[in-house]
Write an enzyme that holds these catalytic residues in place. Structure first.
Site, PDB file in Angstrom:
ATOM      1  CB  THR A   1      51.437  12.079  51.134  1.00 24.08           C
ATOM      2  OG1 THR A   1      51.567  12.125  48.802  1.00 24.08           O
ATOM      3  CG2 THR A   1      51.250  10.632  50.733  1.00 24.08           C
TER       4      THR A   1
ATOM      5  CB  THR B   1      56.843  14.888  46.927  1.00 24.79           C
ATOM      6  OG1 THR B   1      54.991  13.939  46.729  1.00 24.79           O
ATOM      7  CG2 THR B   1      56.862  13.462  48.355  1.00 24.79           C
ATOM      8  CG  ASP B   2      52.353  15.559  43.320  1.00 24.10           C
ATOM      9  OD1 ASP B   2      52.901  14.806  43.980  1.00 24.10           O
ATOM     10  OD2 ASP B   2      50.689  15.576  42.762  1.00 24.10           O
TER      11      ASP B   2
END
Length: 333
Positions: free
Chosen positions: A12, A86-87
């Site tokens: 992101t 971040t996932d």
């Protein structure tokens, strides 16, 4: 002046609007240009790749791991920052930590909001990560996010969209960042680092199977049929399932499959309390309990053990080392 190398991998923090949603497409120079740089820190860039982190493969992660080691081979480097989606950040950070034998910090960060947004958190997170990489040593791999410092081991994404996205639900906060200062609150414990693995043409398949009401061995057996050499069983409660799943685990272990046992509960360790399909029976059948590590990081621990050797007994031993079980030598900061 501290010399920090930023390894850019996408996520992101490198994402822009694509017409129907956001996706990573910015390069590392663009990501670095969004953030103010702390005083007395010089930044160099390794633009590794730019992908959304759910798309990462074992090959991506092993490339990142080897790149970290290559960068740290230069004694003039003072630390590393990895920008990452971040996932799956918790998985990549833990993989690097399992093989990290250098006192210099490797600090992962990212953002919950895409680059260029007025309320974006990427610039602040990157600033904090640079500050942390320059001012900490001997703590292993860290995650700097939303003004907090986390140890890679045990830290998971706990918020889908909120800015304070990471925590270790089973441990106290490691540190804080604010007013240009990094404050470390406790010393993390880490097992002896594993050797750097080879880059296999075809990485071993490691699957995750979740137990639930009406759960049966069908998905576990399907993973084995698909060629899984490792399986993470996500039990209920303190790590429980059914007698039928115990039988399937025993058969898998007898076939040389490495089985780890974790829980779907947010905090607390896998504990041998219950029989009739509970953790008592699953561990007796050969499943290795993962303590407070949850599914994503438990899978990385299994993967690392499989990458290290083809000997099944040694794989189980190395998995226990990676998990930091009692009896394994721990390195304490």
């Amino acid at each position: 002046m501290a010399r920090i190398v930023v390894i850019s991998t996408g996520g992101t923090i490198a994402s822009r609007w694509q017409g129907s949603g956001f996706a990573a497409d910015a390069d590392g120079n663009e990501v670095i240009a969004t953030a103010p740089l702390p005083e007395d820190i010089s930044v160099e860039l390794v633009d590794l790749f730019s992908v959304n982190s759910p798309r990462l493969t074992t090959a991506h992660q092993l490339t990142l791991l080897r790149t970290v080691h290559e960068v740290l081979a230069d004694p003039g480097v003072d630390g590393i920052v990895v920008t990452h989606g971040t996932d799956t950040l918790e998985e990549s950070a833990f993989l690097v930590d399992l093989h990290h034998h250098d006192p210099r910090s490797v600090v992962f960060t990212g953002s919950q909001r895409p680059m260029g947004t007025a309320d974006g958190d990427g610039p602040g997170n990157l600033y904090d990560a640079l500050l942390t990489a320059a001012n900490t040593r001997g703590l292993g791999v860290l995650i700097a996010f939303a003004g907090r410092v986390h140890a890679a081991r045990g830290t998971v994404k706990t918020e889908a969209v909120a800015l304070d996205a990471f925590a270790d639900p089973s441990k106290e906060l490691l540190g804080k960042i604010g007013f240009g200062k990094v404050t470390i609150l406790r010393a993390p414990q880490r097992p002896v680092p594993l050797p750097l693995p080879a880059m296999p043409q075809l990485p071993p398949r490691v699957d995750v199977v979740l137990h639930h009401t009406d759960g049966d061995p069908v998905l576990l057996n399907a993973a084995l049929a698909a060629g899984a050499r490792g399986v993470v069983l996500v039990g209920t409660g303190a790590g429980n399932a059914t007698p039928e799943i115990v039988d399937a685990v025993r058969a898998a272990v007898e076939r040389g499959v490495l089985v780890a046992l974790t829980t779907r509960v947010m905090a607390g360790p896998v504990t041998e309390i219950y029989t009739h399909g509970g953790a008592v029976d699953l561990v007796a059948a050969g499943a290795v309990p993962t303590g407070t590590l949850r599914a994503g990081q438990a899978r990385i621990a299994v993967l690392s053990a499989l990458l290290a050797t083809d000997n099944t007994a040694e794989q189980a031993r190395l998995l226990r080392v990676a998990l930091g079980e009692p009896g394994a030598v721990l390195v304490e900061a």
